[in-house]
Design a protein around this motif. Structure first.
Motif, PDB file in Angstrom:
ATOM      1  N   UNK A  13       8.507  -6.842 -17.486  1.00  0.00           N
ATOM      2  CA  UNK A  13       9.378  -5.831 -16.881  1.00  0.00           C
ATOM      3  C   UNK A  13       9.013  -4.439 -17.360  1.00  0.00           C
ATOM      4  N   UNK A  14       8.716  -4.314 -18.640  1.00  0.00           N
ATOM      5  CA  UNK A  14       8.376  -3.009 -19.195  1.00  0.00           C
ATOM      6  C   UNK A  14       7.076  -2.486 -18.590  1.00  0.00           C
ATOM      7  N   UNK A  15       6.074  -3.335 -18.458  1.00  0.00           N
ATOM      8  CA  UNK A  15       4.805  -2.873 -17.889  1.00  0.00           C
ATOM      9  C   UNK A  15       4.962  -2.568 -16.401  1.00  0.00           C
ATOM     10  N   UNK A  16       5.742  -3.349 -15.692  1.00  0.00           N
ATOM     11  CA  UNK A  16       5.986  -3.084 -14.280  1.00  0.00           C
ATOM     12  C   UNK A  16       6.792  -1.818 -14.086  1.00  0.00           C
ATOM     13  N   UNK A  17       7.713  -1.558 -14.989  1.00  0.00           N
ATOM     14  CA  UNK A  17       8.546  -0.369 -14.915  1.00  0.00           C
ATOM     15  C   UNK A  17       7.721   0.896 -15.149  1.00  0.00           C
ATOM     16  N   UNK A  18       6.822   0.850 -16.133  1.00  0.00           N
ATOM     17  CA  UNK A  18       5.995   2.028 -16.400  1.00  0.00           C
ATOM     18  C   UNK A  18       5.014   2.266 -15.254  1.00  0.00           C
ATOM     19  N   UNK A  19       4.526   1.203 -14.650  1.00  0.00           N
ATOM     20  CA  UNK A  19       3.647   1.357 -13.496  1.00  0.00           C
ATOM     21  C   UNK A  19       4.378   1.976 -12.319  1.00  0.00           C
ATOM     22  N   UNK A  20       5.613   1.553 -12.124  1.00  0.00           N
ATOM     23  CA  UNK A  20       6.417   2.132 -11.044  1.00  0.00           C
ATOM     24  C   UNK A  20       6.734   3.594 -11.330  1.00  0.00           C
ATOM     25  N   UNK A  21       6.971   3.912 -12.588  1.00  0.00           N
ATOM     26  CA  UNK A  21       7.261   5.298 -12.955  1.00  0.00           C
ATOM     27  C   UNK A  21       6.048   6.183 -12.679  1.00  0.00           C
ATOM     28  N   UNK A  22       4.888   5.707 -13.026  1.00  0.00           N
ATOM     29  CA  UNK A  22       3.669   6.476 -12.769  1.00  0.00           C
ATOM     30  C   UNK A  22       3.462   6.652 -11.272  1.00  0.00           C
ATOM     31  N   UNK A  24       5.758   6.642  -8.993  1.00  0.00           N
ATOM     32  CA  UNK A  24       6.793   7.556  -8.505  1.00  0.00           C
ATOM     33  C   UNK A  24       6.426   9.005  -8.819  1.00  0.00           C
ATOM     34  N   UNK A  25       5.893   9.250 -10.008  1.00  0.00           N
ATOM     35  CA  UNK A  25       5.468  10.597 -10.382  1.00  0.00           C
ATOM     36  C   UNK A  25       4.322  11.065  -9.501  1.00  0.00           C
ATOM     37  N   UNK A  29       4.491  14.165  -6.842  1.00  0.00           N
ATOM     38  CA  UNK A  29       3.517  15.256  -6.951  1.00  0.00           C
ATOM     39  C   UNK A  29       2.781  15.446  -5.629  1.00  0.00           C
ATOM     40  N   UNK A  30       2.417  14.358  -4.998  1.00  0.00           N
ATOM     41  CA  UNK A  30       1.739  14.441  -3.704  1.00  0.00           C
ATOM     42  C   UNK A  30       2.636  15.109  -2.665  1.00  0.00           C
ATOM     43  N   UNK A  31       3.907  14.727  -2.624  1.00  0.00           N
ATOM     44  CA  UNK A  31       4.828  15.306  -1.650  1.00  0.00           C
ATOM     45  C   UNK A  31       5.048  16.786  -1.897  1.00  0.00           C
ATOM     46  N   UNK A  32       5.058  17.187  -3.153  1.00  0.00           N
ATOM     47  CA  UNK A  32       5.268  18.601  -3.474  1.00  0.00           C
ATOM     48  C   UNK A  32       4.030  19.422  -3.133  1.00  0.00           C
ATOM     49  N   UNK A  33       2.847  18.882  -3.356  1.00  0.00           N
ATOM     50  CA  UNK A  33       1.608  19.634  -3.160  1.00  0.00           C
ATOM     51  C   UNK A  33       1.106  19.622  -1.718  1.00  0.00           C
ATOM     52  N   UNK A  34       1.526  18.655  -0.907  1.00  0.00           N
ATOM     53  CA  UNK A  34       0.963  18.541   0.440  1.00  0.00           C
ATOM     54  C   UNK A  34       1.385  19.706   1.337  1.00  0.00           C
ATOM     55  N   UNK A  35       2.604  20.202   1.190  1.00  0.00           N
ATOM     56  CA  UNK A  35       3.077  21.298   2.039  1.00  0.00           C
ATOM     57  C   UNK A  35       2.272  22.585   1.813  1.00  0.00           C
TER      58      UNK A  35
END
Length: 80
Positions: A13-22, A24-25, A29-35
């Motif tokens: 769970x911890x490794x899956x959670x950190x992967x999901x966090x990365x 999500x980040x 970042x992609x959504x903020x920079x694409x515009x």
């Protein structure tokens, strides 16, 4: 036996959670920079099309700083 199962489940769970966090980040970042990237791309394409098609000038002059300085001087020149 249940202790080892719980610890291995927690590690998964911890490794899956950190992967999901990365992910999500990265997605945020992609959504903020694409515009801004799309806006700058549209500006460059619009300048090129306007200068070449409407102005009948060569494409190589579009990115020349002196060209845009001259345009600025024409637009904001003081009338006599």
């Amino acid at each position: 036996m249940t202790v080892t199962t719980r610890s291995s489940d927690q590690k998964k769970r911890a490794s899956g959670s950190s992967g999901r966090t990365i992910l999500r980040i990265l997605w945020t970042s992609f959504k903020i920079l694409i515009i801004p990237v799309l806006c700058i791309t549209a500006l460059i394409i619009g300048l090129a099309i306007g200068y070449v098609v409407l102005g009948d000038k060569p494409l190589s002059e579009v990115f020349d700083a002196q060209t845009w300085k001259h345009m600025y001087d024409l637009v904001f020149a003081e009338g006599s």
